[in-house]
Design an enzyme around this catalytic site. Structure first.
Site, PDB file in Angstrom:
ATOM      1  N   GLY A  33       0.960  -1.220  -0.030  1.00  0.00           N
ATOM      2  CA  GLY A  33       0.124  -0.156  -0.072  1.00  0.00           C
ATOM      3  C   GLY A  33       0.918   1.275  -0.087  1.00  0.00           C
ATOM      4  O   GLY A  33       0.452   2.306   0.665  1.00  0.00           O
ATOM      5  N   ALA A  34       1.909   1.190  -0.888  1.00  0.00           N
ATOM      6  CA  ALA A  34       2.914   2.426  -0.691  1.00  0.00           C
ATOM      7  C   ALA A  34       2.668   3.409  -1.541  1.00  0.00           C
ATOM      8  O   ALA A  34       3.357   4.362  -1.761  1.00  0.00           O
ATOM      9  CB  ALA A  34       4.371   1.990  -0.924  1.00  0.00           C
ATOM     10  N   GLY A  40      -0.775   7.714   1.355  1.00  0.00           N
ATOM     11  CA  GLY A  40      -0.714   7.938   2.793  1.00  0.00           C
ATOM     12  C   GLY A  40       0.079   7.308   3.649  1.00  0.00           C
ATOM     13  O   GLY A  40       1.462   7.692   3.270  1.00  0.00           O
ATOM     14  N   GLY A  50       1.559   4.476   3.832  1.00  0.00           N
ATOM     15  CA  GLY A  50       2.588   3.810   3.259  1.00  0.00           C
ATOM     16  C   GLY A  50       3.558   4.414   2.333  1.00  0.00           C
ATOM     17  O   GLY A  50       4.565   4.263   2.261  1.00  0.00           O
ATOM     18  N   SER A  56      -4.220  -0.673  14.630  1.00  0.00           N
ATOM     19  CA  SER A  56      -5.038   0.477  14.652  1.00  0.00           C
ATOM     20  C   SER A  56      -5.696   0.711  16.297  1.00  0.00           C
ATOM     21  O   SER A  56      -5.853  -0.229  16.739  1.00  0.00           O
ATOM     22  CB  SER A  56      -6.130   0.707  13.677  1.00  0.00           C
ATOM     23  OG  SER A  56      -7.127   1.631  14.057  1.00  0.00           O
ATOM     24  N   TYR A  66     -14.087  -3.858  10.932  1.00  0.00           N
ATOM     25  CA  TYR A  66     -12.764  -3.294  10.785  1.00  0.00           C
ATOM     26  C   TYR A  66     -11.815  -3.627  12.295  1.00  0.00           C
ATOM     27  O   TYR A  66     -10.957  -3.922  12.289  1.00  0.00           O
ATOM     28  CB  TYR A  66     -13.091  -1.776  10.867  1.00  0.00           C
ATOM     29  CG  TYR A  66     -11.673  -0.913  10.739  1.00  0.00           C
ATOM     30  CD1 TYR A  66     -10.641  -0.921   9.575  1.00  0.00           C
ATOM     31  CD2 TYR A  66     -11.183  -0.064  12.016  1.00  0.00           C
ATOM     32  CE1 TYR A  66      -9.569  -0.368   9.920  1.00  0.00           C
ATOM     33  CE2 TYR A  66     -10.110   0.615  11.792  1.00  0.00           C
ATOM     34  CZ  TYR A  66      -9.129   0.363  10.699  1.00  0.00           C
ATOM     35  OH  TYR A  66      -7.920   1.077  10.859  1.00  0.00           O
TER      36      TYR A  66
END
Length: 307
Positions: A21-22, A25, A27, A150, A177
Site C-alpha cells: 500500500g505504498a 498515505g 505507506g 489501529s 474493521y
C-alpha cells in the site's frame, strides 16, 4: 528517546524493504522515508499507475532513490501468490516487510476468495503474503516484519468472532474493521513467538489519527465526526507513519512491541511503545486465529508452532 523523527532512522543503505500500500498515505510516507535513508524500497501496490506516480514523487524528493514496483492485490490470494513468487525470484533476502495496506469501514462485500473484505484484505492477505516471503525475510540478518494495526482494534472488545468470522450473520462495518485490526496485532504477537531464536522479529504499529484517505468509507455520522475532530485530533500522514518507521528501524526496538503516538489518546504525537487491548494478548485466541488463517489461505509458515 523523545520526539523520535525520521532524522533518527539509521542508514538503510544495502537493505531491501517491501511496503504494501505504498502509493498513498502512510505507506507512501513510509516508503519515501526509507528511500531517503538509502534503502531499496519495493512499493507493493494494487494500482500500478498510482504506484508509478508515487515512484516519480519519491524520486523528485530523493534524486537517485532506489525503488521498484510490485503489483499486489491483497484481496486476491492469486495475486498475493503471484507477487510473492515474483519477489522471491528478484530477491534472495528481504530486510523489512511492512504490512501497511488496508481498507476501513467498507460496506458489506467480499474479497475475490469470498472473505469479508476488511478481514480478508487487512489480515488474511498479509498473513499469506508474509508466510510466502518469510524465508526471504529470515535470510536477512536483523530483519523485521512490521504490521500496521489501529487503535480501532479496541472496537473488538470480545475478541475474534470465530463463530461468525466473515460477518455473514449481522455485518457491522465498524465491528468488522475492529476485528481485522485486532487480528493484525494477534498475528504480530504469535509470529514473534514463532520467530524466537531466528534473528528476525515481528513488531506492530498504529498511526493514531492520521489525515489519509482510509476513512473515506466511514458511515455518514462518523464522517461528520471526523470532519469536526480532524483539526484537533489528527496529524499528517508523515507524522502518522513515524510509529511504523520506528518499529522498522529503531535499533532499540524489541520483537512483540507495539508503537503509537505519544499524545492524548494516542491520536497524535511522536512514536513510543504503547499498550494494546486485553483481547489482543489472548494466547489461545492467537493460536486459533493462526490455525484458521492457515486453513483459509492454504499458507503455512517455515517456523515451528510455539509450545
Amino acid at each position: 528517546m523523545s520526539n523520535w523523527s525520521t532524522a533518527d532512522i539509521p542508514d538503510q543503505t544495502g537493505r531491501t524493504a517491501v511496503v504494501t500500500g505504498a502509493n498513498t498515505g502512510l505507506g507512501y510516507e513510509t516508503a519515501a522515508a526509507l528511500a531517503a535513508r538509502g534503502a531499496h524500497v519495493v512499493l507493493a501496490v494494487r494500482n500500478l499507475d498510482k504506484g508509478a506516480d508515487a515512484v516519480r514523487r519519491i524520486e523528485q524528493s530523493t534524486p537517485g532513490a532506489n525503488l521498484a514496483l510490485q503489483e499486489l492485490d491483497l484481496g486476491s490470494l492469486e495475486s498475493v501468490r503471484a507477487a510473492a513468487e515474483e519477489l522471491r525470484t528478484r530477491y534472495d533476502a528481504v530486510d523489512l516487510l511492512i504490512n501497511n495496506a488496508g481498507v476501513m469501514f467498507t460496506p458489506k462485500s467480499t474479497t475475490t476468495d469470498g472473505f469479508e473484505s476488511q478481514f480478508g484484505t487487512n489480515h488474511l492477505g498479509h498473513f499469506a503474503f508474509t508466510g510466502l516471503l518469510l524465508d526471504r525475510v529470515l535470510a536477512a540478518p536483523g530483519s523485521r516484519v512490521v504490521t500496521v494495526s489501529s487503535g480501532g482494534h479496541r472496537f473488538a472488545r470480545n475478541g475474534i468472532r470465530f463463530e461468525d468470522l466473515q460477518w455473514e450473520r449481522d455485518y457491522n462495518r465498524v465491528g468488522a474493521y475492529g476485528q481485522a485490526k485486532l487480528a493484525n496485532l494477534m498475528f504480530t504477537y504469535e509470529l514473534q513467538r514463532r520467530l524466537q531464536g531466528t534473528g528476525t522479529m515481528s513488531v506492530a504499529a498504529h498511526p493514531g489519527g492520521s489525515n489519509t484517505e482510509l476513512s473515506r468509507n466511514s458511515p455518514g455520522l462518523l464522517r461528520l465526526v471526523f470532519r469536526l475532530v480532524t483539526p484537533l485530533l489528527t496529524q499528517t500522514a508523515a507524522m502518522g507513519a513515524l510509529p511504523t518507521l520506528r518499529a522498522a528501524t529503531d535499533p532499540g526496538a524489541l520483537g512483540g512491541q507495539y508503537f503509537g503516538p505519544d499524545g492524548l489518546g494516542e491520536q497524535r504525537g511522536h512514536p513510543v511503545v504503547v499498550a494494546s487491548s486485553r483481547a489482543s494478548h489472548d494466547i489461545g485466541g492467537q493460536r486459533r486465529l493462526w490455525t484458521v488463517s492457515e486453513e483459509l489461505t492454504g499458507v503455512t509458515y517455515p517456523v515451528p508452532a510455539t509450545v
